[in-house]
Design a protein around this motif. Sequence first.
Motif, PDB file in Angstrom:
ATOM      1  N   ALA A 180       0.886  -1.221  -0.190  1.00  0.00           N
ATOM      2  CA  ALA A 180      -0.023   0.124  -0.028  1.00  0.00           C
ATOM      3  C   ALA A 180       0.957   1.346  -0.043  1.00  0.00           C
ATOM      4  CB  ALA A 180      -1.018  -0.032   1.350  1.00  0.00           C
ATOM      5  N   THR A 181       2.054   1.274   0.586  1.00  0.00           N
ATOM      6  CA  THR A 181       2.800   2.340   0.584  1.00  0.00           C
ATOM      7  C   THR A 181       3.967   2.617  -0.353  1.00  0.00           C
ATOM      8  OG1 THR A 181       4.331   1.238   2.189  1.00  0.00           O
ATOM      9  CG2 THR A 181       2.201   2.632   3.173  1.00  0.00           C
ATOM     10  N   SER A 182       4.081   1.412  -1.081  1.00  0.00           N
ATOM     11  CA  SER A 182       5.399   1.239  -2.024  1.00  0.00           C
ATOM     12  C   SER A 182       6.660   1.590  -1.161  1.00  0.00           C
ATOM     13  CB  SER A 182       5.551   2.246  -3.206  1.00  0.00           C
ATOM     14  OG  SER A 182       4.046   2.251  -3.733  1.00  0.00           O
ATOM     15  N   GLY A 183       6.608   1.086   0.147  1.00  0.00           N
ATOM     16  CA  GLY A 183       8.090   1.360   0.907  1.00  0.00           C
ATOM     17  C   GLY A 183       8.115   2.577   1.707  1.00  0.00           C
ATOM     18  N   LEU A 184       7.178   3.456   1.560  1.00  0.00           N
ATOM     19  CA  LEU A 184       7.200   4.870   2.333  1.00  0.00           C
ATOM     20  C   LEU A 184       6.995   4.334   3.697  1.00  0.00           C
ATOM     21  CD1 LEU A 184       7.601   8.106   1.902  1.00  0.00           C
ATOM     22  CD2 LEU A 184       4.889   8.024   2.207  1.00  0.00           C
ATOM     23  N   ALA A 185       8.003   4.875   4.546  1.00  0.00           N
ATOM     24  CA  ALA A 185       7.745   4.682   6.093  1.00  0.00           C
ATOM     25  C   ALA A 185       7.721   5.793   6.650  1.00  0.00           C
ATOM     26  CB  ALA A 185       8.755   3.899   6.558  1.00  0.00           C
ATOM     27  N   PRO A 186       7.159   6.115   7.948  1.00  0.00           N
ATOM     28  CA  PRO A 186       7.174   7.350   8.641  1.00  0.00           C
ATOM     29  C   PRO A 186       8.498   7.574   9.237  1.00  0.00           C
ATOM     30  CG  PRO A 186       5.249   5.783   9.568  1.00  0.00           C
ATOM     31  CD  PRO A 186       6.001   5.079   8.586  1.00  0.00           C
ATOM     32  N   ASP A 187       9.068   8.905   9.551  1.00  0.00           N
ATOM     33  CA  ASP A 187      10.176   8.941  10.258  1.00  0.00           C
ATOM     34  C   ASP A 187      10.351   8.936  11.534  1.00  0.00           C
ATOM     35  OD1 ASP A 187      11.888  10.145   7.682  1.00  0.00           O
ATOM     36  OD2 ASP A 187      10.391  11.451   7.511  1.00  0.00           O
ATOM     37  N   ILE A 188       8.997   9.297  12.025  1.00  0.00           N
ATOM     38  CA  ILE A 188       8.739   9.091  13.518  1.00  0.00           C
ATOM     39  C   ILE A 188       7.420   8.880  13.765  1.00  0.00           C
ATOM     40  CG2 ILE A 188       9.074  10.037  15.814  1.00  0.00           C
ATOM     41  CD1 ILE A 188      10.015  12.588  14.866  1.00  0.00           C
ATOM     42  N   THR A 189       7.053   7.971  14.681  1.00  0.00           N
ATOM     43  CA  THR A 189       5.746   7.446  15.174  1.00  0.00           C
ATOM     44  C   THR A 189       5.833   7.761  16.726  1.00  0.00           C
ATOM     45  OG1 THR A 189       5.588   5.794  13.227  1.00  0.00           O
ATOM     46  CG2 THR A 189       4.097   5.664  15.097  1.00  0.00           C
ATOM     47  N   PHE A 190       4.708   8.511  17.018  1.00  0.00           N
ATOM     48  CA  PHE A 190       4.381   8.817  18.442  1.00  0.00           C
ATOM     49  C   PHE A 190       3.156   7.751  18.700  1.00  0.00           C
ATOM     50  CE2 PHE A 190       6.305  12.762  17.302  1.00  0.00           C
ATOM     51  CZ  PHE A 190       7.406  12.911  18.120  1.00  0.00           C
ATOM     52  N   LEU A 191       3.399   6.668  19.558  1.00  0.00           N
ATOM     53  CA  LEU A 191       2.390   5.811  20.251  1.00  0.00           C
ATOM     54  C   LEU A 191       1.977   6.355  21.467  1.00  0.00           C
ATOM     55  CD1 LEU A 191       0.776   3.339  20.416  1.00  0.00           C
ATOM     56  CD2 LEU A 191       2.752   2.158  20.979  1.00  0.00           C
ATOM     57  N   LEU A 192       0.865   6.826  21.568  1.00  0.00           N
ATOM     58  CA  LEU A 192       0.418   7.461  22.973  1.00  0.00           C
ATOM     59  C   LEU A 192      -0.229   6.286  23.776  1.00  0.00           C
ATOM     60  CD1 LEU A 192      -1.244  10.696  21.641  1.00  0.00           C
ATOM     61  CD2 LEU A 192       0.901  10.433  22.433  1.00  0.00           C
ATOM     62  N   ASP A 193       0.497   5.954  24.618  1.00  0.00           N
ATOM     63  CA  ASP A 193       0.030   4.681  25.298  1.00  0.00           C
ATOM     64  C   ASP A 193      -0.615   5.113  26.593  1.00  0.00           C
ATOM     65  OD1 ASP A 193       0.165   1.690  25.912  1.00  0.00           O
ATOM     66  OD2 ASP A 193       1.568   2.273  27.309  1.00  0.00           O
ATOM     67  N   LEU A 194      -1.940   4.405  26.835  1.00  0.00           N
ATOM     68  CA  LEU A 194      -2.704   4.627  27.860  1.00  0.00           C
ATOM     69  C   LEU A 194      -3.527   3.549  28.245  1.00  0.00           C
ATOM     70  CD1 LEU A 194      -3.858   7.289  29.320  1.00  0.00           C
ATOM     71  CD2 LEU A 194      -5.664   7.474  27.654  1.00  0.00           C
ATOM     72  N   SER A 195      -3.764   3.392  29.424  1.00  0.00           N
ATOM     73  CA  SER A 195      -4.641   2.092  29.730  1.00  0.00           C
ATOM     74  C   SER A 195      -5.977   2.159  28.977  1.00  0.00           C
ATOM     75  CB  SER A 195      -4.845   2.011  31.388  1.00  0.00           C
ATOM     76  OG  SER A 195      -5.889   3.166  31.926  1.00  0.00           O
ATOM     77  N   VAL A 196      -6.682   0.905  28.974  1.00  0.00           N
ATOM     78  CA  VAL A 196      -7.948   0.755  28.149  1.00  0.00           C
ATOM     79  C   VAL A 196      -8.834   1.643  29.037  1.00  0.00           C
ATOM     80  CG1 VAL A 196      -9.613  -0.863  27.173  1.00  0.00           C
ATOM     81  CG2 VAL A 196      -7.532  -0.956  26.692  1.00  0.00           C
ATOM     82  N   LYS A 197      -8.810   1.496  30.246  1.00  0.00           N
ATOM     83  CA  LYS A 197      -9.884   2.141  31.243  1.00  0.00           C
ATOM     84  C   LYS A 197      -9.801   3.606  31.049  1.00  0.00           C
ATOM     85  CE  LYS A 197     -10.232   2.346  36.087  1.00  0.00           C
ATOM     86  NZ  LYS A 197      -8.966   2.394  36.748  1.00  0.00           N
ATOM     87  N   ASP A 198      -8.567   4.062  30.967  1.00  0.00           N
ATOM     88  CA  ASP A 198      -8.586   5.732  30.997  1.00  0.00           C
ATOM     89  C   ASP A 198      -9.130   5.985  29.780  1.00  0.00           C
ATOM     90  OD1 ASP A 198      -7.574   5.727  33.644  1.00  0.00           O
ATOM     91  OD2 ASP A 198      -5.503   5.894  33.106  1.00  0.00           O
ATOM     92  N   ALA A 199      -8.381   5.316  28.644  1.00  0.00           N
ATOM     93  CA  ALA A 199      -9.031   5.821  27.296  1.00  0.00           C
ATOM     94  C   ALA A 199     -10.532   5.820  27.159  1.00  0.00           C
ATOM     95  CB  ALA A 199      -8.399   4.966  26.037  1.00  0.00           C
ATOM     96  N   PHE A 200     -11.130   4.705  27.564  1.00  0.00           N
ATOM     97  CA  PHE A 200     -12.621   4.592  27.721  1.00  0.00           C
ATOM     98  C   PHE A 200     -13.325   5.793  28.553  1.00  0.00           C
ATOM     99  CE2 PHE A 200     -16.824   2.954  29.313  1.00  0.00           C
ATOM    100  CZ  PHE A 200     -17.179   2.651  28.176  1.00  0.00           C
ATOM    101  N   ALA A 201     -12.587   6.278  29.536  1.00  0.00           N
ATOM    102  CA  ALA A 201     -13.149   7.307  30.249  1.00  0.00           C
ATOM    103  C   ALA A 201     -13.275   8.393  29.634  1.00  0.00           C
ATOM    104  CB  ALA A 201     -12.511   7.314  31.750  1.00  0.00           C
ATOM    105  N   ARG A 202     -12.325   8.843  28.755  1.00  0.00           N
ATOM    106  CA  ARG A 202     -11.923   9.930  27.859  1.00  0.00           C
ATOM    107  C   ARG A 202     -12.926  10.040  26.804  1.00  0.00           C
ATOM    108  NH1 ARG A 202      -5.611  11.227  26.677  1.00  0.00           N
ATOM    109  NH2 ARG A 202      -4.999  11.308  28.830  1.00  0.00           N
ATOM    110  N   ARG A 203     -13.110   9.065  26.168  1.00  0.00           N
ATOM    111  CA  ARG A 203     -14.199   8.645  25.108  1.00  0.00           C
ATOM    112  C   ARG A 203     -15.525   9.096  25.842  1.00  0.00           C
ATOM    113  NH1 ARG A 203     -13.242   3.190  23.096  1.00  0.00           N
ATOM    114  NH2 ARG A 203     -15.296   3.034  22.572  1.00  0.00           N
ATOM    115  N   GLN A 204     -15.907   8.493  26.958  1.00  0.00           N
ATOM    116  CA  GLN A 204     -17.266   8.872  27.388  1.00  0.00           C
ATOM    117  C   GLN A 204     -17.519  10.349  27.534  1.00  0.00           C
ATOM    118  OE1 GLN A 204     -18.667   5.740  27.442  1.00  0.00           O
ATOM    119  NE2 GLN A 204     -19.507   5.521  29.376  1.00  0.00           N
ATOM    120  N   GLY A 205     -16.326  10.936  28.256  1.00  0.00           N
ATOM    121  CA  GLY A 205     -16.380  12.389  28.202  1.00  0.00           C
ATOM    122  C   GLY A 205     -16.862  13.324  27.035  1.00  0.00           C
ATOM    123  N   ARG A 206     -16.314  12.739  25.920  1.00  0.00           N
ATOM    124  CA  ARG A 206     -16.570  13.277  24.924  1.00  0.00           C
ATOM    125  C   ARG A 206     -18.026  13.418  24.266  1.00  0.00           C
ATOM    126  NH1 ARG A 206     -12.711  10.553  20.626  1.00  0.00           N
ATOM    127  NH2 ARG A 206     -10.824  10.549  21.950  1.00  0.00           N
TER     128      ARG A 206
END
Length: 206
Positions: free
Chosen positions: A124-150
């Motif tokens: 799909a990318t013909s080999g184009l890769a990101p230079d940097i990738t930020f993985l925002l790591d959070l517990s599923v419980k905390d992420a769910f609470a944020r989604r509920q808040g929205r």
Amino acid sequence: MDNGLFITFEGIDGCGKSTQIKLLTGYLDEKGRDYLLVREPGGTVIGEKIRSILLDKENYEMSPAAELLLFEAARAQIVEEKIRPAVEAGKVVICDRFYDSTFAYQGVARDLGEDVVISLNDIATSGLAPDITFLLDLSVKDAFARRQGRGEADDRMELLGLEFQEKVRNGYLKAADKFGRIKVVDACRTPEEIFADIKAAVEERF
Ligand code: TMP
């Protein structure tokens, strides 16, 4: 001419990507750096049509393989139409999700196979890769609470539930072990604290 820089943001649903992307674009505006902000799936006319098929709750009968291939189809379009030309023109490209999402969601959580996804990502990318990738790591419980808040309605992927999100998180952490370009950022802090890490990593590249 500035060198192009391809930055991607990843994480489970509700991890705070949008807030961090807003802070990053604000910072680039201040610095006067030209950037392109896109999202996956979507970001092109064809890709946005594919996005609506993928996220439509009515499409509960979609097979996992069809889902995988649709994400890859949207990606092939955005890479060719938007991302590669912008990086080659020296822009900073920020993509809200990219192929590590497919590794985590379809490869690991859907159990379609890590190597299968890696091969399709490459096509799909013909080999184009990101230079940097930020993985925002959070517990599923905390992420769910944020989604509920929205207070937004869940899409087809979000309806898969917390157990699925747990598998996705593990998939992401697996990707981070495998691919050195992924920087794991602790997302259980204030937006300003999180952004300080992101800004430092981006500044290193300028
Ligand atoms: P978004 O809500 O962050 O725009 O992403 C749409 C949803 O699609 C989100 O639940 C993650 C999921 N997704 C995949 O399952 N595989 C992929 O390759 C991508 C890009 C997103």
